[in-house]
Design a protein around this motif. Structure first.
Motif, short mmCIF file in Angstrom:
data_model
loop_
_atom_site.label_atom_id
_atom_site.label_comp_id
_atom_site.label_asym_id
_atom_site.label_seq_id
_atom_site.Cartn_x
_atom_site.Cartn_y
_atom_site.Cartn_z
N ARG A 96 -15.05 31.93 -15.78
CA ARG A 96 -14.10 31.63 -15.96
C ARG A 96 -14.46 30.96 -17.33
NH1 ARG A 96 -12.37 28.40 -12.08
NH2 ARG A 96 -11.79 26.27 -13.80
N PRO A 97 -13.94 30.44 -18.93
CA PRO A 97 -14.13 29.46 -19.32
C PRO A 97 -14.48 27.82 -20.21
CG PRO A 97 -13.39 30.94 -20.86
CD PRO A 97 -13.20 31.66 -19.60
N ASP A 98 -13.48 27.63 -19.05
CA ASP A 98 -13.09 26.23 -18.60
C ASP A 98 -13.51 25.28 -17.77
OD1 ASP A 98 -11.64 27.90 -16.90
OD2 ASP A 98 -9.69 26.35 -17.02
N ALA A 99 -14.51 26.08 -17.48
CA ALA A 99 -15.19 25.90 -15.68
C ALA A 99 -16.63 25.48 -16.12
CB ALA A 99 -15.75 27.15 -14.84
N ASN A 100 -16.70 23.91 -15.76
CA ASN A 100 -17.51 23.23 -15.62
C ASN A 100 -19.31 23.47 -14.89
OD1 ASN A 100 -16.65 21.27 -17.59
ND2 ASN A 100 -16.20 20.06 -15.42
N VAL A 101 -19.66 24.47 -15.62
CA VAL A 101 -21.31 24.66 -15.58
C VAL A 101 -22.28 24.53 -16.07
CG1 VAL A 101 -20.43 26.47 -13.75
CG2 VAL A 101 -21.19 27.06 -16.45
N CYS A 102 -23.48 23.93 -15.54
CA CYS A 102 -24.62 23.47 -16.69
C CYS A 102 -24.90 24.37 -17.90
CB CYS A 102 -26.12 23.68 -15.81
SG CYS A 102 -27.29 23.26 -16.17
N TRP A 103 -25.02 25.38 -18.10
CA TRP A 103 -25.15 25.87 -19.18
C TRP A 103 -25.99 25.81 -19.91
CZ3 TRP A 103 -22.44 30.04 -22.70
CH2 TRP A 103 -21.36 30.50 -21.93
N CYS A 104 -27.23 25.68 -18.78
CA CYS A 104 -28.56 24.83 -18.91
C CYS A 104 -28.63 24.38 -20.05
CB CYS A 104 -29.24 26.70 -19.39
SG CYS A 104 -31.22 26.48 -18.93
N LEU A 105 -27.69 23.07 -19.92
CA LEU A 105 -27.77 21.29 -21.21
C LEU A 105 -28.37 20.35 -19.82
CD1 LEU A 105 -24.29 22.14 -22.51
CD2 LEU A 105 -26.20 22.83 -23.13
N SER A 106 -28.29 21.39 -18.93
CA SER A 106 -28.74 19.40 -18.23
C SER A 106 -29.86 19.43 -18.73
CB SER A 106 -28.50 19.47 -17.13
OG SER A 106 -29.51 20.80 -16.03
#
Length: 190
Positions: free
Chosen positions: A22-32
């Motif tokens: 889901r595009p609105d989910a809060n996941v890492c996206w490998c940004l941390s």
């Protein structure tokens, strides 16, 4: 299977590898580890994906992608350490003052795991850093001594994977993940 590794400039393929269902989910996206802590904490939902889209348009992009034909099957986050949280991380030491690059996330798509994709993917990350003039590249894998690792914690890689790619242990760290110590592995590119 012939794996080709390319710069991660195609946002849709990066989203396939590290984005949520889901595009609105809060996941890492490998940004941390890639963006400043404050920005990481403040970004939510769709904003995380948009930030990754911006990074994909930069030179260098945020990493590399592995392809089996036209299908994206792997991701490795690789960038100059100075542009990452590893520049200020108290648990991961600096071996020296070289402008090294870091590779910190290796992800293989479900259905393609256990097929050896991580080896050409890590080799591609090394070549990507070399192509940008990196004097050395570091990784911070688990020293699991052959023990099984929980799949969600395997993203940092293992000592054995990095050793097979020519890296050597450069330092211990005080970082522990899933009960295993992380070590600093390095490969000289000069």
């Amino acid at each position: 299977m012939a794996i080709e590794v390319r710069p991660a400039s195609e946002f849709a393929d990066v989203a396939t590898m590290v984005g949520p269902k889901r595009p609105d989910a809060n996941v890492c996206w490998c940004l941390s580890y890639r963006i400043p802590s404050r920005e990481h904490r403040e970004l939510g939902g769709r904003g995380r994906g948009e930030r990754v889209r911006e990074l994909c348009a930069e030179d260098p992009p945020p990493g590399v992608l592995a392809y089996d034909g036209d299908e994206v099957v792997g991701w490795a986050a690789v960038h100059p350490r100075a542009d990452t949280q590893f520049a200020r991380n108290r648990k991961i030491p600096h071996v020296d003052d070289l402008d090294v690059w870091s590779v910190w996330c290796i992800r293989i798509r479900p259905g393609h795991r256990g097929q050896g994709v991580s080896h050409p993917l890590l080799a591609g990350a090394v070549e990507f850093a070399r192509s940008y003039g990196a004097p050395a590249i570091e990784g911070y894998p688990l020293d699991n001594r052959g023990a099984k690792i929980e799949q969600t914690m395997a993203y940092v890689g293992t000592r054995a994977l990095f050793e097979r790619a020519g890296f050597t242990k450069a330092a211990d760290t005080t970082s522990v993940l899933n009960g295993f110590p992380r070590i600093l592995m390095r490969l000289d590119l000069r």
